[in-house]
Design a protein around this motif. Structure first.
Motif, PDB file in Angstrom:
ATOM      1  N   LYS A 167       0.838  -1.192   0.000  1.00 40.45           N
ATOM      2  CA  LYS A 167       0.000   0.000   0.000  1.00 40.45           C
ATOM      3  C   LYS A 167       0.878   1.248   0.000  1.00 40.45           C
ATOM      4  O   LYS A 167       2.059   1.199   0.349  1.00 40.45           O
ATOM      5  CB  LYS A 167      -0.912  -0.003   1.225  1.00 40.45           C
ATOM      6  CG  LYS A 167      -1.908  -1.167   1.243  1.00 40.45           C
ATOM      7  CD  LYS A 167      -2.757  -1.129   2.493  1.00 40.45           C
ATOM      8  CE  LYS A 167      -3.742  -2.298   2.527  1.00 40.45           C
ATOM      9  NZ  LYS A 167      -4.566  -2.300   3.769  1.00 40.45           N
ATOM     10  N   GLU A 168       0.264   2.344  -0.396  1.00 42.40           N
ATOM     11  CA  GLU A 168       1.012   3.598  -0.471  1.00 42.40           C
ATOM     12  C   GLU A 168       1.627   3.926   0.883  1.00 42.40           C
ATOM     13  O   GLU A 168       0.962   3.883   1.915  1.00 42.40           O
ATOM     14  CB  GLU A 168       0.080   4.737  -0.919  1.00 42.40           C
ATOM     15  CG  GLU A 168       0.807   6.040  -1.186  1.00 42.40           C
ATOM     16  CD  GLU A 168      -0.110   7.109  -1.738  1.00 42.40           C
ATOM     17  OE1 GLU A 168       0.327   8.264  -1.848  1.00 42.40           O
ATOM     18  OE2 GLU A 168      -1.281   6.788  -2.067  1.00 42.40           O
ATOM     19  N   GLY A 169       2.890   4.233   0.878  1.00 43.86           N
ATOM     20  CA  GLY A 169       3.586   4.559   2.116  1.00 43.86           C
ATOM     21  C   GLY A 169       4.288   3.363   2.739  1.00 43.86           C
ATOM     22  O   GLY A 169       5.156   3.531   3.593  1.00 43.86           O
ATOM     23  N   GLU A 170       3.910   2.159   2.317  1.00 41.48           N
ATOM     24  CA  GLU A 170       4.552   0.965   2.842  1.00 41.48           C
ATOM     25  C   GLU A 170       5.764   0.598   1.980  1.00 41.48           C
ATOM     26  O   GLU A 170       5.797   0.885   0.793  1.00 41.48           O
ATOM     27  CB  GLU A 170       3.573  -0.219   2.878  1.00 41.48           C
ATOM     28  CG  GLU A 170       2.433  -0.043   3.869  1.00 41.48           C
ATOM     29  CD  GLU A 170       1.523  -1.260   3.897  1.00 41.48           C
ATOM     30  OE1 GLU A 170       1.734  -2.165   3.071  1.00 41.48           O
ATOM     31  OE2 GLU A 170       0.616  -1.310   4.738  1.00 41.48           O
ATOM     32  N   GLU A 171       6.723  -0.037   2.609  1.00 38.26           N
ATOM     33  CA  GLU A 171       7.935  -0.415   1.908  1.00 38.26           C
ATOM     34  C   GLU A 171       7.795  -1.807   1.308  1.00 38.26           C
ATOM     35  O   GLU A 171       7.251  -2.712   1.937  1.00 38.26           O
ATOM     36  CB  GLU A 171       9.117  -0.394   2.883  1.00 38.26           C
ATOM     37  CG  GLU A 171      10.459  -0.649   2.233  1.00 38.26           C
ATOM     38  CD  GLU A 171      11.609  -0.550   3.222  1.00 38.26           C
ATOM     39  OE1 GLU A 171      12.738  -0.836   2.825  1.00 38.26           O
ATOM     40  OE2 GLU A 171      11.355  -0.194   4.390  1.00 38.26           O
TER      41      GLU A 171
END
Length: 290
Positions: A167-171
Motif C-alpha cells: 500500500k502507499e507509504g509501505e515499503e
C-alpha cells in the motif's frame, strides 16, 4: 572441487552386558564395526602441480579478463595472443614494458575508437534483428504481447497466488524464489540459475523481469521474450549481451516471501551468481536494473 576426506568409524571395544556376571559366565560381545580405511591422498609430482595449477590460474585469469573487458566488446579475436602473453609475463615478473608509454597509450586510444565504431554497428544490427524476431514471434498463438512490448508464453499456469503490491507509504519487502535460464535470439545461453534450490531475487531488476515477477502466479513457468528497451537497451552488458539485444528467459516462480532484514545496510540478500562460463545477465546472474 577439492573433496574433503571423512575419517572412518573407530572400531568399538568389547562391552560387558552386566557387572553382576559370574566368573564362569562368558561375557557377551557386540560385533565390532570394522575400521574404514581412509584413502591416502595421491602424491603429485611437483612438475605436475606446477603445470596443472598454472593452467588453473591462467584459466581463472582469462575468465576475469572476459568479465572485465567483455563488457566493452573486447574478445579473443582482438588480441595478438603472443604479445598478450609477453605483456602478461613482463608484468607478473615485475618487469618494464618493451614498448614506450606513448606507444602503449596511442594503441589503447586507437583500440577504444575501433570498439566504439564497432559497437555502433552492432547496436544497429541487433536492433533490426530483434525487431524482426519479436514481430515473427508475436504472431504465434501461444505468445501474449503486453502493452510494454514484453512477450511471454505460458508453459505452466501455476496457482492463484500472485504478488500484491504494498500500500502507499509501505515499503516493498518481498523476495521471489526463482529458477531461470537466459539465452539470446540465436540460442546462445548467457546465464542460468544454479541447479537445485531456487535463488532469491528482489524487484531491483530490469523492467522486463520486474513486469513478469509481479504478474505471473506462483508455480508458473513462463518463457519471456524481452525487447532491448526492457532489458539493457543500447548498453553492452557483457561479452555475450551486446547493445540492443533481445533477451529470452525461461522463468519459474517458485515462491514469494518476506525478504530478510538487510545486514549492515547492504542488500537484503546476495543476488544469484551466474553459471561458469556464461551467466552474465545480471548480478552475473539474473538481470539487474541499472
Amino acid at each position: 572441487m577439492i573433496r574433503k576426506l571423512i575419517p572412518g568409524a573407530l572400531a568399538l571395544g568389547l562391552i560387558a552386558t552386566s557387572s553382576a556376571q559370574t566368573p564362569d559366565a562368558a561375557p557377551k560381545q557386540e560385533a565390532a564395526t570394522p575400521a574404514v580405511e581412509v584413502p591416502a591422498k595421491p602424491k603429485l609430482d611437483p612438475a605436475v602441480i606446477k603445470a596443472d595449477s598454472s593452467y588453473a590460474l591462467g584459466f581463472r585469469t582469462g575468465g576475469g579478463f572476459t568479465q572485465q573487458f567483455g563488457k566493452f566488446g573486447v574478445g579473443a579475436a582482438d588480441l595478438d595472443m603472443d604479445n598478450f602473453v609477453k605483456g602478461f609475463s613482463a608484468a607478473i615478473k615485475g618487469g618494464k614494458p618493451e614498448l614506450e608509454e606513448a606507444k602503449l597509450q596511442a594503441a589503447m586510444e586507437a583500440l577504444g575508437e575501433m570498439l566504439q565504431g564497432r559497437e555502433k554497428e552492432a547496436a544497429v544490427a541487433n536492433l533490426a534483428a530483434g525487431k524482426k524476431f519479436l514481430e515473427e514471434n508475436g504472431k504465434r498463438k501461444e505468445v501474449t504481447t503486453n502493452k510494454s512490448g514484453l512477450q511471454y508464453e505460458v508453459i505452466t499456469k501455476g496457482g492463484d497466488e500472485k504478488y500484491v503490491a504494498p500500500k502507499e507509504g509501505e515499503e516493498a519487502n518481498k523476495q521471489f524464489l526463482v529458477h531461470y535460464k537466459g539465452t539470446l535470439i540465436d540460442g546462445k545461453q548467457f546465464d542460468a540459475s544454479p541447479e537445485g534450490e531456487p535463488v532469491p531475487m528482489t524487484l531491483q531488476v530490469v523492467d522486463g523481469f520486474k513486469e513478469a515477477l509481479t504478474t505471473m502466479p506462483v508455480g508458473a513457468k513462463w518463457k519471456l521474450f524481452m525487447p532491448s528497451e526492457l532489458a539493457y537497451g543500447e548498453q553492452r552488458r557483457s561479452a555475450d549481451i551486446g547493445p540492443n539485444s533481445v533477451l529470452i528467459f525461461d522463468l519459474e516462480l517458485v515462491k514469494i516471501e518476506d525478504a530478510p532484514a538487510p545486514e549492515g545496510g547492504g542488500m537484503p540478500f546476495p543476488m544469484p551468481q551466474g553459471a561458469p562460463g556464461g551467466p552474465q545477465g545480471g548480478p552475473e546472474g539474473a538481470p539487474e536494473g541499472e
